[in-house]
Design a protein around this motif. Structure first.
Motif, PDB file in Angstrom:
ATOM      1  N   PRO A  75       1.017  -1.275  -0.083  1.00 23.74           N
ATOM      2  CA  PRO A  75       0.014  -0.146  -0.007  1.00 23.74           C
ATOM      3  C   PRO A  75       0.996   1.486   0.011  1.00 23.74           C
ATOM      4  O   PRO A  75       0.404   2.049  -0.533  1.00 23.74           O
ATOM      5  N   TRP A  76       2.308   1.057   1.025  1.00 24.50           N
ATOM      6  CA  TRP A  76       3.179   2.241   0.693  1.00 24.50           C
ATOM      7  C   TRP A  76       2.777   3.147  -0.548  1.00 24.50           C
ATOM      8  O   TRP A  76       3.153   3.786  -0.834  1.00 24.50           O
ATOM      9  N   GLY A  77       3.746   2.153  -1.119  1.00 26.76           N
ATOM     10  CA  GLY A  77       3.619   1.694  -3.102  1.00 26.76           C
ATOM     11  C   GLY A  77       3.415   2.757  -4.310  1.00 26.76           C
ATOM     12  O   GLY A  77       2.818   3.480  -4.489  1.00 26.76           O
ATOM     13  N   LEU A  78       1.469   1.549  -3.401  1.00 26.58           N
ATOM     14  CA  LEU A  78       0.306   2.147  -4.398  1.00 26.58           C
ATOM     15  C   LEU A  78       0.400   3.395  -4.190  1.00 26.58           C
ATOM     16  O   LEU A  78       0.051   4.296  -4.942  1.00 26.58           O
ATOM     17  N   VAL A  79       0.682   4.259  -3.124  1.00 26.94           N
ATOM     18  CA  VAL A  79       0.085   5.770  -2.533  1.00 26.94           C
ATOM     19  C   VAL A  79       0.973   5.870  -2.522  1.00 26.94           C
ATOM     20  O   VAL A  79       0.544   7.912  -3.195  1.00 26.94           O
ATOM     21  N   PHE A 113       3.649   5.896   4.815  1.00 29.55           N
ATOM     22  CA  PHE A 113       3.125   6.673   3.487  1.00 29.55           C
ATOM     23  C   PHE A 113       3.534   8.110   2.923  1.00 29.55           C
ATOM     24  O   PHE A 113       2.774   8.196   1.880  1.00 29.55           O
ATOM     25  N   PHE A 114       3.696   8.692   4.026  1.00 28.98           N
ATOM     26  CA  PHE A 114       4.050  10.069   4.255  1.00 28.98           C
ATOM     27  C   PHE A 114       5.408  10.209   3.668  1.00 28.98           C
ATOM     28  O   PHE A 114       6.163  11.101   3.548  1.00 28.98           O
ATOM     29  N   ASP A 115       6.394   9.115   3.541  1.00 31.81           N
ATOM     30  CA  ASP A 115       7.540   9.407   3.170  1.00 31.81           C
ATOM     31  C   ASP A 115       7.782  10.189   1.801  1.00 31.81           C
ATOM     32  O   ASP A 115       6.747   9.931   1.301  1.00 31.81           O
ATOM     33  N   GLY A 116       8.836  11.182   2.307  1.00 30.88           N
ATOM     34  CA  GLY A 116       9.065  12.242   0.572  1.00 30.88           C
ATOM     35  C   GLY A 116       8.209  12.962   0.857  1.00 30.88           C
ATOM     36  O   GLY A 116       8.054  13.489   0.088  1.00 30.88           O
TER      37      GLY A 116
END
Length: 275
Positions: A170-174, A227-230
């Motif tokens: 899900p992290w890559g999807l977001v 999820f908010f990385d970057g």
């Protein structure tokens, strides 16, 4: 009880549905006996169930209003569900009457009610699509007719990423969603957590959703922060440091008072895509 005596085509009323469960948590009527029984089995272990649902709803409304105040005029609300009042377009258009909203959900019963819920609402559209299918969401003809994806968008993912397993990344999807949106776009997201909660309550939730149309995967604070990385997280309230917080606290006039038992069932943040 639902006003619909028979299940609409494609709707299985023998299995709980996350959209209908959420509707019941919020005191709605678009649900069935199987949903009510499932919800009450959770409530037996988690008496603050209703508070948690309304805390999430409050975060949606406050974050949408804040985004509109920053000049965002376009929103995509994925996993929108069935709520009949104080929806995303209500919060956005109270600040900016020209704001436009695309609602997205993959539950067939949501489509049944969407036309009625949005009747007479300008600048809104509903599409049936799955969060996992970025092209189906962003490339849908209704999305493209309603929004200008060359301009900033507020992507709203309220209590929906926890229906994706770790294996589905899900992290890559977001991150891929945000990469497809224009610079200056924002992500507003909440996600359920098992942190600091009793095993009985967590097990009750996991059991109900394992028997529903979508299994739940609640996540720890570090996993939600990923999820908010970057991205540039905004301070959740005046005087706070940029951070992930509980859903009741975000945008609250008195964060301490807003830190209720229900609020602590989900983390949230609003973050801006870097230029």
């Amino acid at each position: 009880m639902s006003d619909i005596e028979e299940a609409p085509p494609g709707v299985d009323i023998t299995v709980p549905s996350p959209a209908r469960l959420y509707d019941y948590y919020l005191g709605g009527t678009d649900n069935y006996e199987v949903d009510r029984q499932a919800a009450e089995s959770i409530r037996a272990q988690m008496p603050e169930l209703e508070d948690a649902a309304w805390a999430n709803r409050g975060f949606l409304q406050r974050s949408t209003k804040w985004l509109a105040e920053q000049g965002v005029r376009q929103f995509i609300d994925i996993g929108a569900g069935l709520p009949t009042m104080n929806n995303t377009h209500d919060a956005a258009q109270a600040v900016a009457p020209d704001a436009r909203v695309v609602y997205v959900d993959n539950d067939p019963i949501v489509r049944v009610h969407a036309n009625t819920l949005l009747e007479g609402s300008s600048g809104t559209a509903f599409i049936t699509a799955d969060l996992r299918d970025i092209d189906a969401v962003l490339g849908h003809e209704e999305t493209l007719a309603t929004l200008d994806l060359g301009k900033p968008v507020g992507l709203l993912l309220m209590a929906v990423t926890h229906f994706l397993s770790d294996e589905e990344d899900p992290w890559g999807l977001v991150r891929r969603y945000m990469d497809r949106l224009a610079p200056g776009s924002y992500l507003a997201m909440s996600a359920a957590t098992p942190d600091r909660h009793s095993d009985g309550a967590v097990d009750a939730i996991n059991d109900v959703y394992a028997r529903s149309t979508s299994t739940a995967y609640m996540r720890s604070r570090p996993d939600v922060e990923r999820f908010f990385d970057g991205m540039e997280i905004v301070p959740p309230w005046k005087g706070a440091e940029p951070k992930v917080c509980y859903i009741g606290e975000w945008g609250a006039e008195d964060p301490e008072a807003a830190d209720s038992d229900g609020s602590r069932w989900a983390y949230c943040a609003v973050a801006r895509r870097a230029e």
